[in-house]
Design a protein around this motif. Structure first.
Motif, PDB file in Angstrom:
ATOM      1  N   VAL A  15       0.996  -1.381   0.611  1.00  0.00           N
ATOM      2  CA  VAL A  15       0.529  -0.117  -0.381  1.00  0.00           C
ATOM      3  C   VAL A  15       0.660   1.423  -0.200  1.00  0.00           C
ATOM      4  CG1 VAL A  15      -1.812   1.183   1.657  1.00  0.00           C
ATOM      5  CG2 VAL A  15      -1.731  -0.931   1.011  1.00  0.00           C
ATOM      6  N   GLN A  16       2.058   1.403   0.704  1.00  0.00           N
ATOM      7  CA  GLN A  16       2.958   2.639   0.814  1.00  0.00           C
ATOM      8  C   GLN A  16       3.299   2.600  -0.036  1.00  0.00           C
ATOM      9  OE1 GLN A  16       5.705   1.278   3.859  1.00  0.00           O
ATOM     10  NE2 GLN A  16       4.141   2.547   5.779  1.00  0.00           N
ATOM     11  N   VAL A  17       3.720   1.760  -0.829  1.00  0.00           N
ATOM     12  CA  VAL A  17       4.724   1.498  -2.385  1.00  0.00           C
ATOM     13  C   VAL A  17       3.775   2.321  -3.468  1.00  0.00           C
ATOM     14  CG1 VAL A  17       5.463  -0.021  -4.346  1.00  0.00           C
ATOM     15  CG2 VAL A  17       6.371  -0.458  -2.217  1.00  0.00           C
ATOM     16  N   THR A  18       2.224   2.277  -3.142  1.00  0.00           N
ATOM     17  CA  THR A  18       1.727   3.036  -4.093  1.00  0.00           C
ATOM     18  C   THR A  18       1.168   4.073  -4.534  1.00  0.00           C
ATOM     19  OG1 THR A  18       0.369   0.291  -4.279  1.00  0.00           O
ATOM     20  CG2 THR A  18      -0.994   1.576  -5.423  1.00  0.00           C
ATOM     21  N   ARG A  19       1.211   4.660  -2.910  1.00  0.00           N
ATOM     22  CA  ARG A  19       0.956   5.546  -2.334  1.00  0.00           C
ATOM     23  C   ARG A  19       1.700   6.090  -3.035  1.00  0.00           C
ATOM     24  NH1 ARG A  19      -1.497   4.642   3.478  1.00  0.00           N
ATOM     25  NH2 ARG A  19      -3.588   4.232   2.681  1.00  0.00           N
ATOM     26  N   TYR A  20       3.309   5.733  -2.811  1.00  0.00           N
ATOM     27  CA  TYR A  20       4.171   6.884  -2.879  1.00  0.00           C
ATOM     28  C   TYR A  20       3.948   6.995  -4.465  1.00  0.00           C
ATOM     29  CZ  TYR A  20       8.961   8.225  -4.330  1.00  0.00           C
ATOM     30  OH  TYR A  20       9.416   8.720  -4.606  1.00  0.00           O
ATOM     31  N   ILE A  21       4.072   5.344  -5.554  1.00  0.00           N
ATOM     32  CA  ILE A  21       3.984   6.224  -6.840  1.00  0.00           C
ATOM     33  C   ILE A  21       2.968   6.937  -7.591  1.00  0.00           C
ATOM     34  CG2 ILE A  21       3.284   4.785  -9.049  1.00  0.00           C
ATOM     35  CD1 ILE A  21       5.328   2.475  -7.972  1.00  0.00           C
ATOM     36  N   LEU A  22       2.269   7.201  -6.723  1.00  0.00           N
ATOM     37  CA  LEU A  22       1.114   8.139  -7.291  1.00  0.00           C
ATOM     38  C   LEU A  22       0.939   9.483  -6.631  1.00  0.00           C
ATOM     39  CD1 LEU A  22      -2.339   6.715  -5.549  1.00  0.00           C
ATOM     40  CD2 LEU A  22      -1.431   6.027  -8.079  1.00  0.00           C
ATOM     41  N   LYS A  23       2.141   9.679  -6.218  1.00  0.00           N
ATOM     42  CA  LYS A  23       2.863  10.709  -6.540  1.00  0.00           C
ATOM     43  C   LYS A  23       3.860  11.452  -7.226  1.00  0.00           C
ATOM     44  CE  LYS A  23       2.003  10.769  -1.143  1.00  0.00           C
ATOM     45  NZ  LYS A  23       3.041  11.170   0.390  1.00  0.00           N
ATOM     46  N   VAL A  24       4.562  10.173  -8.287  1.00  0.00           N
ATOM     47  CA  VAL A  24       4.977  10.537  -9.041  1.00  0.00           C
ATOM     48  C   VAL A  24       4.310  11.287 -10.366  1.00  0.00           C
ATOM     49  CG1 VAL A  24       7.127   9.217 -10.903  1.00  0.00           C
ATOM     50  CG2 VAL A  24       6.788   8.957  -7.742  1.00  0.00           C
ATOM     51  N   ASN A  25       5.034  11.537 -10.625  1.00  0.00           N
ATOM     52  CA  ASN A  25       4.280  12.372 -11.987  1.00  0.00           C
ATOM     53  C   ASN A  25       4.335  13.062 -12.957  1.00  0.00           C
ATOM     54  OD1 ASN A  25       2.132  13.072 -13.786  1.00  0.00           O
ATOM     55  ND2 ASN A  25       1.865  15.322 -12.937  1.00  0.00           N
ATOM     56  N   ASN A  26       5.602  11.981 -13.765  1.00  0.00           N
ATOM     57  CA  ASN A  26       6.034  11.917 -14.394  1.00  0.00           C
ATOM     58  C   ASN A  26       7.065  10.725 -15.786  1.00  0.00           C
ATOM     59  OD1 ASN A  26       9.205  12.524 -15.801  1.00  0.00           O
ATOM     60  ND2 ASN A  26      10.394  13.024 -14.510  1.00  0.00           N
ATOM     61  N   PRO A  27       6.267  10.984 -16.657  1.00  0.00           N
ATOM     62  CA  PRO A  27       5.932   9.721 -17.379  1.00  0.00           C
ATOM     63  C   PRO A  27       7.693   9.228 -17.774  1.00  0.00           C
ATOM     64  CG  PRO A  27       4.587  11.973 -18.832  1.00  0.00           C
ATOM     65  CD  PRO A  27       5.716  12.437 -17.543  1.00  0.00           C
ATOM     66  N   LYS A  28       8.668  10.712 -18.134  1.00  0.00           N
ATOM     67  CA  LYS A  28       9.531   9.535 -18.220  1.00  0.00           C
ATOM     68  C   LYS A  28      10.477   8.928 -17.426  1.00  0.00           C
ATOM     69  CE  LYS A  28      11.058  13.883 -20.079  1.00  0.00           C
ATOM     70  NZ  LYS A  28      12.042  14.927 -21.012  1.00  0.00           N
ATOM     71  N   LEU A  29       9.548   8.377 -16.097  1.00  0.00           N
ATOM     72  CA  LEU A  29      10.288   7.643 -15.235  1.00  0.00           C
ATOM     73  C   LEU A  29       8.980   6.372 -15.082  1.00  0.00           C
ATOM     74  CD1 LEU A  29      10.566  10.327 -11.963  1.00  0.00           C
ATOM     75  CD2 LEU A  29      11.981   9.053 -13.302  1.00  0.00           C
ATOM     76  N   GLU A  30       8.054   6.470 -15.954  1.00  0.00           N
ATOM     77  CA  GLU A  30       7.201   5.332 -16.432  1.00  0.00           C
ATOM     78  C   GLU A  30       7.456   3.711 -15.437  1.00  0.00           C
ATOM     79  OE1 GLU A  30       3.918   3.578 -19.074  1.00  0.00           O
ATOM     80  OE2 GLU A  30       3.900   5.791 -19.014  1.00  0.00           O
ATOM     81  N   PRO A  31       8.637   4.131 -16.727  1.00  0.00           N
ATOM     82  CA  PRO A  31       9.499   2.187 -16.845  1.00  0.00           C
ATOM     83  C   PRO A  31      10.335   1.594 -15.529  1.00  0.00           C
ATOM     84  CG  PRO A  31       9.968   3.575 -19.175  1.00  0.00           C
ATOM     85  CD  PRO A  31       9.386   4.547 -18.078  1.00  0.00           C
ATOM     86  N   ILE A  32      10.681   3.018 -14.772  1.00  0.00           N
ATOM     87  CA  ILE A  32      11.341   2.942 -13.737  1.00  0.00           C
ATOM     88  C   ILE A  32      10.550   2.660 -12.099  1.00  0.00           C
ATOM     89  CG2 ILE A  32      12.228   4.359 -11.635  1.00  0.00           C
ATOM     90  CD1 ILE A  32      14.116   5.164 -13.408  1.00  0.00           C
TER      91      ILE A  32
END
Length: 95
Positions: A15-32
């Motif tokens: 759940v924490q990983v998912t919440r963190y990822i929702l804060k990442v708003n950069n299409p260039k980082l999508e593979p990571i």
């Protein structure tokens, strides 16, 4: 039934990983981000699956897969924490 602390904690981690990822708003980082999400949520999924293993060997195998996924997740956390692309530096550094 008694709570299984490992199952509970790995679920909370997903759940924490998912919440963190929702804060990442950069299409260039999508593979990571995709790899981080997959490995971070897979830990708990494999731990939970191990609870219904068909044998002791099956249980060990599933737990080893969970351990491998945890190692990969740690890699991505370290990567995000050391790079300049981490959206929340304090979160990455103080995990």
């Amino acid at each position: 039934m008694q709570e299984n602390i490992i199952v509970s904690k790995t679920f909370d981690f997903a759940v924490q990983v998912t919440r963190y990822i929702l804060k990442v708003n950069n299409p260039k980082l999508e593979p990571i981000v995709r790899q981080f999400l997959k490995s971070g949520t897979s830990v708990g999924a494999n731990v939970r699956e191990a609870q219904n293993a068909e044998s002791r060997a099956d249980f060990i195998h599933k737990m080893k897969i969970a351990a491998k996924e945890a190692e990969e997740t740690e890699y991505w956390l370290d990567f995000l924490g050391r790079s300049e692309i981490c959206p929340i530096r304090a979160t990455c550094q103080n995990r």
